[in-house]
Design a protein around this motif. Structure first.
Motif, PDB file in Angstrom:
ATOM      1  N   TRP A  95      41.111  47.417  42.891  1.00 14.33           N
ATOM      2  CA  TRP A  95      41.907  47.086  41.707  1.00 14.33           C
ATOM      3  C   TRP A  95      41.595  45.665  41.255  1.00 14.33           C
ATOM      4  CZ3 TRP A  95      47.927  46.431  42.035  1.00 14.33           C
ATOM      5  CH2 TRP A  95      48.467  46.293  40.767  1.00 14.33           C
ATOM      6  N   THR A  96      41.651  44.728  42.188  1.00 22.93           N
ATOM      7  CA  THR A  96      41.381  43.332  41.831  1.00 22.93           C
ATOM      8  C   THR A  96      39.907  43.121  41.478  1.00 22.93           C
ATOM      9  OG1 THR A  96      41.122  42.781  44.174  1.00 22.93           O
ATOM     10  CG2 THR A  96      43.275  42.389  43.190  1.00 22.93           C
ATOM     11  N   LEU A  97      39.007  43.819  42.164  1.00 26.47           N
ATOM     12  CA  LEU A  97      37.585  43.685  41.861  1.00 26.47           C
ATOM     13  C   LEU A  97      37.273  44.142  40.442  1.00 26.47           C
ATOM     14  CD1 LEU A  97      34.597  43.222  42.799  1.00 26.47           C
ATOM     15  CD2 LEU A  97      34.610  45.633  43.441  1.00 26.47           C
ATOM     16  N   PHE A  98      37.722  45.340  40.090  1.00 29.84           N
ATOM     17  CA  PHE A  98      37.402  45.877  38.769  1.00 29.84           C
ATOM     18  C   PHE A  98      38.173  45.180  37.665  1.00 29.84           C
ATOM     19  CE2 PHE A  98      35.031  48.943  41.015  1.00 29.84           C
ATOM     20  CZ  PHE A  98      34.143  49.486  40.103  1.00 29.84           C
ATOM     21  N   GLY A 145      41.963  52.505  42.466  1.00 29.89           N
ATOM     22  CA  GLY A 145      41.823  51.075  42.231  1.00 29.89           C
ATOM     23  C   GLY A 145      40.883  50.777  41.086  1.00 29.89           C
ATOM     24  N   CYS A 146      39.783  51.510  41.011  1.00 28.05           N
ATOM     25  CA  CYS A 146      38.839  51.330  39.905  1.00 28.05           C
ATOM     26  C   CYS A 146      39.495  51.686  38.569  1.00 28.05           C
ATOM     27  CB  CYS A 146      37.598  52.190  40.117  1.00 28.05           C
ATOM     28  SG  CYS A 146      36.622  51.726  41.556  1.00 28.05           S
ATOM     29  N   VAL A 147      40.235  52.782  38.547  1.00 24.27           N
ATOM     30  CA  VAL A 147      40.910  53.216  37.321  1.00 24.27           C
ATOM     31  C   VAL A 147      41.934  52.181  36.880  1.00 24.27           C
ATOM     32  CG1 VAL A 147      42.517  54.946  36.397  1.00 24.27           C
ATOM     33  CG2 VAL A 147      40.499  55.673  37.655  1.00 24.27           C
ATOM     34  N   ALA A 148      42.762  51.717  37.825  1.00 25.20           N
ATOM     35  CA  ALA A 148      43.794  50.734  37.485  1.00 25.20           C
ATOM     36  C   ALA A 148      43.176  49.422  37.028  1.00 25.20           C
ATOM     37  CB  ALA A 148      44.710  50.503  38.679  1.00 25.20           C
ATOM     38  N   GLY A 149      42.069  49.017  37.636  1.00 19.90           N
ATOM     39  CA  GLY A 149      41.409  47.778  37.231  1.00 19.90           C
ATOM     40  C   GLY A 149      40.790  47.870  35.862  1.00 19.90           C
ATOM     41  N   VAL A 150      40.124  48.975  35.567  1.00 23.14           N
ATOM     42  CA  VAL A 150      39.473  49.147  34.270  1.00 23.14           C
ATOM     43  C   VAL A 150      40.517  49.282  33.158  1.00 23.14           C
ATOM     44  CG1 VAL A 150      38.058  50.749  32.916  1.00 23.14           C
ATOM     45  CG2 VAL A 150      37.336  50.081  35.204  1.00 23.14           C
ATOM     46  N   LEU A 151      41.625  49.956  33.457  1.00 26.20           N
ATOM     47  CA  LEU A 151      42.678  50.104  32.456  1.00 26.20           C
ATOM     48  C   LEU A 151      43.473  48.817  32.247  1.00 26.20           C
ATOM     49  CD1 LEU A 151      44.101  53.653  33.252  1.00 26.20           C
ATOM     50  CD2 LEU A 151      42.571  52.984  31.392  1.00 26.20           C
ATOM     51  N   GLY A 152      43.310  47.846  33.119  1.00 20.27           N
ATOM     52  CA  GLY A 152      43.994  46.573  32.972  1.00 20.27           C
ATOM     53  C   GLY A 152      45.442  46.606  33.417  1.00 20.27           C
ATOM     54  N   LEU A 153      45.777  47.521  34.302  1.00 20.98           N
ATOM     55  CA  LEU A 153      47.157  47.618  34.782  1.00 20.98           C
ATOM     56  C   LEU A 153      47.459  46.440  35.701  1.00 20.98           C
ATOM     57  CD1 LEU A 153      47.254  51.421  35.607  1.00 20.98           C
ATOM     58  CD2 LEU A 153      47.993  50.288  33.516  1.00 20.98           C
ATOM     59  N   THR A 154      48.625  45.844  35.509  1.00 23.32           N
ATOM     60  CA  THR A 154      49.036  44.727  36.353  1.00 23.32           C
ATOM     61  C   THR A 154      50.461  44.966  36.834  1.00 23.32           C
ATOM     62  OG1 THR A 154      49.839  43.503  34.445  1.00 23.32           O
ATOM     63  CG2 THR A 154      47.584  43.052  35.158  1.00 23.32           C
ATOM     64  N   VAL A 202      36.066  43.391  34.658  1.00 15.65           N
ATOM     65  CA  VAL A 202      36.219  43.829  33.279  1.00 15.65           C
ATOM     66  C   VAL A 202      36.891  42.758  32.411  1.00 15.65           C
ATOM     67  CG1 VAL A 202      37.368  45.519  31.782  1.00 15.65           C
ATOM     68  CG2 VAL A 202      36.215  46.257  33.862  1.00 15.65           C
ATOM     69  N   TYR A 203      37.927  42.114  32.922  1.00 11.30           N
ATOM     70  CA  TYR A 203      38.742  41.243  32.071  1.00 11.30           C
ATOM     71  C   TYR A 203      38.499  39.750  32.272  1.00 11.30           C
ATOM     72  CZ  TYR A 203      41.135  45.450  30.797  1.00 11.30           C
ATOM     73  OH  TYR A 203      41.404  46.712  30.310  1.00 11.30           O
ATOM     74  N   LEU A 204      37.891  39.357  33.368  1.00 11.18           N
ATOM     75  CA  LEU A 204      37.672  37.929  33.596  1.00 11.18           C
ATOM     76  C   LEU A 204      36.249  37.485  33.308  1.00 11.18           C
ATOM     77  CD1 LEU A 204      39.761  37.369  36.831  1.00 11.18           C
ATOM     78  CD2 LEU A 204      40.433  36.951  34.473  1.00 11.18           C
ATOM     79  N   PHE A 205      35.304  38.392  33.349  1.00  8.70           N
ATOM     80  CA  PHE A 205      33.904  38.010  33.110  1.00  8.70           C
ATOM     81  C   PHE A 205      33.401  38.497  31.802  1.00  8.70           C
ATOM     82  CE2 PHE A 205      34.020  37.950  37.832  1.00  8.70           C
ATOM     83  CZ  PHE A 205      33.782  36.605  37.989  1.00  8.70           C
TER      84      PHE A 205
END
Length: 130
Positions: free
Chosen positions: A120-123, A56-65, A127-130
Motif C-alpha cells: 500500500w505504501t509502496l504503490f 495493497g497495490c489496489v489501495a495504493g494506486v487508488l490513493g486510499l488513505t 503513484v502519488y509522490l513521484f
C-alpha cells in the motif's frame, strides 16, 4: 471427515469382543488426514498472502488513505476467504477443518495486513509522490 477404514462410525460387534470402547462418545471421534490438511493450509496461505499484496497495490494506486484503505483491506480479505469457502469447500467448513467460521475468515489476518501495508505504501508513494 470420518475415515471409513478406521471403523469409528460403526463400532460393530468385533469392537465389543476385542475390548474396544463401547460407549458412543468414543465411537464419534473424527480422523483427519494431516498431510492433506497441511497441503490445503499451505495453498490457502499462498492465496491469502497474494490477496494482501494485490489489495495493497489496489489501495495504493487508488490513493486510499487512513480508514478507507483499512476498509478496502477488510473487504478484500473477507471476500477472498468467502470465495475459498464457497468455491473450494462448498460452504462445508467442518469437512476440511475444525475451525469456526470466524476463525477461518480472520485466519492469517496479521500476516496479510503486513503485506498489505508494505505494498500500500509502496504503490501510493510510486503513484502519488513521484
Amino acid at each position: 471427515m470420518i475415515d471409513p477404514m478406521a471403523d469409528l462410525a460403526g463400532g460393530g460387534p468385533d469392537m465389543a469382543m476385542m475390548g474396544g470402547p463401547s460407549n458412543s462418545e468414543d465411537n464419534n471421534k473424527e480422523v483427519f488426514d494431516m498431510d492433506a490438511f497441511r497441503y490445503n493450509f499451505r495453498k490457502m496461505d499462498k492465496i491469502r498472502s497474494f490477496m494482501g499484496i494485490v489489495a495493497g497495490c489496489v489501495a495504493g494506486v487508488l490513493g486510499l488513505t487512513g480508514l478507507s484503505g483499512l476498509v478496502c483491506f477488510l473487504i478484500l480479505h473477507i471476500s477472498v476467504n468467502l470465495s475459498i469457502l464457497a468455491f473450494k469447500m462448498n460452504f462445508n467448513l467442518k469437512a476440511y477443518t475444525q475451525e469456526s467460521m470466524i476463525s477461518f475468515l480472520l485466519a492469517d489476518f496479521q500476516k496479510c495486513a503486513m503485506s498489505f501495508m508494505l505494498f500500500w505504501t509502496l504503490f501510493f508513494g510510486l503513484v502519488y509522490l513521484f
